[in-house]
Structure formats: C-alpha cells, structure tokens
Design a protein around this motif. Sequence first.
Motif: not given
Length: 494
Positions: A206-217, A356-365
């Motif tokens: 029952e969770r919609l999740i986004q896991l970020r690490s490196g440049p890939t979500h 647009n902001r989220e679609s930059r291929a940046f890593s976790v900061t």
Amino acid sequence: MEITRTESVDVVIAGARCAGSAAAIGFRRAGRSVLAVDRSRFPSDTLSTHVNFPSAVAEIQAIGALDRVLAYDPPRCYHGMVEADGARCLQKFAAVDGIDYGICLPRPELDMALVETAREAGAEIREHTSLEKVLWSGGRVSGVVIREDDGSYTQVNCKLLVGADGRRSTTAKLVGAERPYRGSRNERGCAFWYMDDPQVGTVWRERLIQLRSGPTHALIFPTPNNRVLCLFMGPAVDIPKFRADPEGMWEAMLEENPAVRVRLGGATNFTKLRSTGDNVAFFRRSSGPGWALAGDAGHFKDPIIGQGIRDAIRFGRLLGEACGPVLDDPNACDAASRSVEARRDRECNATYHWGNRESRAFSVTPLIKEALADLDGCDPPRLLHMFDRIQAPHHVLNPLRGGKYVAKAMLQRGADRKAVLREALTEITIDRGAWREQLRPKFRSTRITQSERADYDWPPKTPSDPARARRAAPAIAVEPELQSAFEPESTVTA
Ligand SMILES: Cc1cc2nc3c(=O)[nH]c(=O)nc-3n(C[C@H](O)[C@H](O)[C@H](O)COP(=O)(O)OP(=O)(O)OC[C@H]3O[C@@H](n4cnc5c(N)ncnc54)[C@H](O)[C@@H]3O)c2cc1C
C-alpha cells in the motif's frame, strides 16, 4: 481517398483514452452528440507506467469511471514514500475530493474502464478508426475524414474537432499546431518491467515509492493480481544499455540502489522490458477556430512526476463541460476552448517546471536529503501535496525551507560547502522562474525560463553520434502491441 459516406455530429474526438473519453463524457453531459475515433482497439496497451495519485483518482471519480476502475481491484496505496541514499520521507496521502489513496492500474484495464464509461454516457466510440484529414470552411474546422475499420473513408461534419490523440497528435499536425511553442529536453529515460511482487501481504503493497541512488530513480508501484511495476528513470543515454542487456541492468540497478533490493529482491516472472528515451516536455497551441487539443496532444510533462493521466482526464472533461453548452455559437465556443487552454496552463505550469527539474539526470545531493528528512511524516503531508497538486513545488520548497536545508547541509561534517551553495543558487534561479510565471502569467509565453532545456529536437530524433546522444534522447522502442500509439502517422493519398 474516396469518401463513401457522410455523417454529422456535434463533436468529433480523435483518440479515446484518458483525454478523449473524459472529453466525450464532458460533451455528453451538455447533451451533445459525440463520435470518438481511435485507431487502437480496446482493451489495448500504450506506453505508460500509469500511477495515479489521489488527485488523479478523484478525476476518474469526477467522470464517473471509478467503480469500473476499482472493479479491477488495484491495490489502494494510502502512503507515498521518497527515499534518497537512506534519507526517507514517508507520508500518508491527504484526501482529495474524498479519495485518500493512489492506484496503479495497467492501461488496458484503465482505458477500457474510461471507454466503457464514455459509451455508457452516450458517446459513440469507433475503434480501429483513424483521423486522416481536416475539412475547413470559412477558416474554421467544419469536419473531418476518417478511415474506418474496413478501410473505407467517411466524411464527418462537426462543430468542433478535439484532438486527444497523444503526443504525436495527427490533429495538431493537420491544424498547423504541431510544433510546440515551448518545451524542454529530458535528460532521463524510462525502463520498466512488471513482475510478481515478493512483498505480498506486507505494508509495501500500500505504498507508492521512489527510491533514489546515484543518478537513477527507481519507482515502484503495486498493481493488481499480486504484480508490481518497477521503473528506472536514469540518464537517457543508459536506455540502450537496458535494451541490450535487461537482466544485466536489473542486477546493476540492485547493486547501485540497495533499497530496491530490499523492496524487490527475489522478484520473479518478469515481463519483457519496456523503455523510452523520448520524453520531451512541451506545450502546444491547443485551441483555434473549430478545434482544440486535449491531453498529451496539447501538453506533455515528464513522467517522473506521474501527472499526465490526471491532467488528460481533468482538462478533457473541462473542455467538454465548457464548450458543450456553447457549441452552436462559434465565437463563444472558440472563446471557451481558449479559456480552458489558459486554465490548463495556469494549473500545470508549476508542475511542468517541477518535471523539468526532476528530469535532470542529477545524483542525490545533500539538499535533497535534508529536504526529505525535514518533510518525513509531516502533517500536512507537504511532499505528497506536490504530487496531488494541493501545493505547488515552489511553495513547499519555499525560500524559508530552502534556507534551512542549505544551513543544515553546510553544517554536516565534511560538507562540500561550495557544491551546496552552487546547488542552492541553481534551485533559487529555477524557483524564481516559477514564481514569475505564477505572479505574472502570460498566455502562450515563449520566454524561456530557468527550468527549461530549450535545445530539444522536434520532432524528437534518434541520436546518431555519441555527442548528439548526450544532447538528445534516443527514440522510442516499444513492443509490437504498443506500437499503434507511437508509430508514425499513416499517410493517405488522395
Ligand atoms: C513512459 C511513460 C510513462 C508514463 N507514466 C505515467 C504515470 O505513471 N502516470 C501518469 O499519470 N502519466 C504517465 N505518463 C503520461 C500518460 O501516459 C499520458 O499523459 C496519458 O496517456 C495521456 O493521455 P491521452 O489520452 O492524452 O493520450 P494517449 O493515452 O496517448 O492516447 C492517445 C490515443 O489517440 C489514438 N490516436 C493517435 N492518433 C490517432 C489518429 N490519427 N486517429 C485516431 N486515434 C488516434 C491512439 O491510438 C491512442 O489510443 C507516462 C508517459 C510515458 C511516455
């Protein structure tokens, strides 16, 4: 093109999925006759990861399709979570029009529910039928030519043509609105599979999740029948690697992002990989004399924020509700479609910049980690408010909060303070653009704002050399059954 039949209706709609079905329902509510044509047959798939946050479920409810959608038994997800290298923000969704859960129902089922609801409302939906030609009279669209299932051509006279025919809209092309007046190149691509969920019976369902690490979500959404969808959104230049070696890339992603292994390690029964690198965000001119564009045909934003279905349904319905009652007065009808376009832009602008902001291929900061830690568990759930359009991203991540995150990140042991300041400056500049557009909105503005990477290719092209590949996204690769929504428009000779 020999026309063998002529018909007349109030409204012709090209495309009958999210925007098309919703528009059909809106026009039917005003008592108008509607013919919606779609070159697909239903049920059928189309390239999408189809997550719906509560505000999208509320739009499904608003067109009367919720019971049909829930009959497919999608897991109801009451929580949303974003995690970045161990910093976690878990929140419970607030209710939107009484809906406090999100769902993820595959498109064959979702779109079937929408089509059936539109049919029940009295719209005629003709499958395997395509819009081929627009007819004009006195500078206004006065009808169309459609290619029927049996290959014959029919002329349909109408008071309004609605193009709800997706990103590669034939309608936009035929009315001369194909080239977006503003847009942004996407640095990320999408690669996803469905699989058996190894966490059936646990809270993860029952969770919609986004896991970020490196440049890939990694985005993970439970789907019906104990299945789950896992989507990776990393640099677009990685998409060819996913296509060449899906199993190898799955293992590489589990290595790069251990939280994905915790959630999905041991998953089995994978579908074939689906992928795309073509996600240019854009706005097109979406209204004109006797025509209007709805859904992706008029505006597309990055899938990373999962807002397309909601907006396609919402503004499709609003178009029908606004134009339906004034359809017999051409000037009033054109004014109504223009005002729906202006409303769409006002309501979607902040989210477009966020995409647009989220679609930059940046890593976790460090700033992202501070923001997530700060918003974790907060009431009201401000992070999820962004996904539900209750609060704009630049309001949630406002200067006060931003200043706090910068201070905290700078005080961390071993912090790279220059990097933190550089990031803060970039974000402030982007926010300034979003604030300016909110405070001084300009219809169909072509002024480039700081969130936009305006060097996008149109139409999106397959990159041919590595330097270009870094700049432009790779072309779509889809399974054959998905092809119909993405193949180039068929050409018909007169
Ligand atoms: C990879 C990816 C992932 C996504 N994930 C999400 C997500 O998780 N959540 C979310 O909310 N949004 C997501 N989106 C966006 C979402 O899929 C779209 O915003 C949504 O499908 C738009 O609906 P639509 O009705 O405008 O267009 P579409 O769903 O594209 O439907 C257009 C229809 O028009 C028909 N058509 C095309 N040309 C013609 C013609 N000439 N004649 C007749 N019919 C025609 C097609 O057959 C098709 O059925 C994603 C998009 C992509 C690309």
